[in-house]
Write a protein that holds these residues in place. Structure first.
Motif, PDB file in Angstrom:
ATOM      1  N   UNK A 225       0.791  -1.213   0.000  1.00  0.00           N
ATOM      2  CA  UNK A 225       0.000   0.000   0.000  1.00  0.00           C
ATOM      3  C   UNK A 225       0.826   1.266   0.000  1.00  0.00           C
ATOM      4  N   UNK A 226       2.156   1.124   0.067  1.00  0.00           N
ATOM      5  CA  UNK A 226       3.029   2.303   0.117  1.00  0.00           C
ATOM      6  C   UNK A 226       3.998   2.321  -1.054  1.00  0.00           C
ATOM      7  N   UNK A 227       4.814   1.284  -1.177  1.00  0.00           N
ATOM      8  CA  UNK A 227       5.797   1.233  -2.252  1.00  0.00           C
ATOM      9  C   UNK A 227       6.908   0.250  -1.961  1.00  0.00           C
ATOM     10  N   UNK A 228       8.126   0.600  -2.344  1.00  0.00           N
ATOM     11  CA  UNK A 228       9.286  -0.287  -2.192  1.00  0.00           C
ATOM     12  C   UNK A 228      10.451   0.490  -1.594  1.00  0.00           C
ATOM     13  N   UNK A 229      11.379  -0.249  -0.978  1.00  0.00           N
ATOM     14  CA  UNK A 229      12.600   0.379  -0.499  1.00  0.00           C
ATOM     15  C   UNK A 229      13.747  -0.620  -0.570  1.00  0.00           C
ATOM     16  N   UNK A 230      14.957  -0.066  -0.627  1.00  0.00           N
ATOM     17  CA  UNK A 230      16.158  -0.900  -0.582  1.00  0.00           C
ATOM     18  C   UNK A 230      16.601  -0.978   0.871  1.00  0.00           C
ATOM     19  N   UNK A 231      16.706  -2.195   1.371  1.00  0.00           N
ATOM     20  CA  UNK A 231      16.991  -2.388   2.785  1.00  0.00           C
ATOM     21  C   UNK A 231      18.392  -1.903   3.145  1.00  0.00           C
TER      22      UNK A 231
END
Length: 233
Positions: A225-231
């Motif tokens: 529901x928000x998006x993606x990120x690189x950990x």
């Protein structure tokens, strides 16, 4: 130097009309009416971009894309029928850069081609006009825009232009969430509209490529529901 476009479709009317339109815009065009002929031709004489119909005799667009992606990152645009949403998704997962639904505007196709070629050129040249963009290193990941090179734990990962730009957008700020609109802007710019499914398909393709190299890869995180990120590492 004139970019060379491969146009692959079993509809001779499309081959004729689209090739005339592309040549009028300054492109060199090689036409093929089936995937087998196209694979043979592009292997012998590489092109700058390929436009592939999905449904063709002998070798369809999906199989042709799969064979191309074994040793080439040439930008690919799929031509799909209006009702073939599953084909669009599968094509993007396999490494296509974009798709256009038939019937289509020749002007739209030309603009999509120009946009992909601009991105390819910018990636090869390092992206920045002021100088060569330096490599981006995030733990085991290394992205070198100047050489369009991606490695994970020193192993090369073969990425399309779109996949490379999406991954770079995420890796530039580890821990920060990028929504789909932001990733669309990073990968496509404002000259192309794509829907959410397109970005999701590219993310799945990225994950698969890294998982094939390292089963433990889990750097690209989904925040539903928000998006993606690189950990962060």
């Amino acid at each position: 130097m004139q970019p060379t476009i491969a146009l692959v479709d079993d509809d001779r009317n499309i081959l004729t009309s689209v090739s005339i339109a592309l040549e009028a815009e300054g492109f060199k065009v090689r036409t093929y009416n089936d995937g087998t002929e196209a694979m043979r031709g592009m292997s012998a004489n590489p092109v700058d971009l390929a436009v592939l119909d999905i449904k063709m005799p002998r070798m369809d667009g999906m199989e042709l894309l799969g064979r191309l992606r074994q040793n080439s990152n040439v930008p690919v645009i799929f031509l799909t029928s209006k009702d073939d949403e599953i084909d669009e998704v599968l094509g993007l997962r396999m490494g296509a850069d974009d798709y256009i639904t038939k019937p289509f505007s020749q002007r739209l196709l030309i603009e999509r081609i120009r946009a992909l070629l601009r991105r390819e050129r910018a990636t090869q040249e390092g992206g920045e006009q002021e100088g060569v963009e330096p490599p981006l290193v995030r733990g085991d990941l290394m992205l070198d825009p100047a050489r369009h090179l991606c490695t994970w734990k020193s192993e090369p990962i073969n990425l399309t232009v779109t996949e490379f730009l999406i991954l770079k957008a995420l890796a530039q700020r580890p821990g920060h969430v990028k929504n789909r609109d932001q990733l669309m802007d990073s990968a496509y710019g404002d000259s192309i509209y794509v829907d959410d499914r397109t970005i999701d398909s590219h993310i799945k393709r990225l994950r698969k490529k890294f998982k094939d190299a390292d089963d433990d890869f889990a750097q690209i995180e989904t925040l539903y529901g928000v998006g993606y990120r690189y950990r962060e590492q």
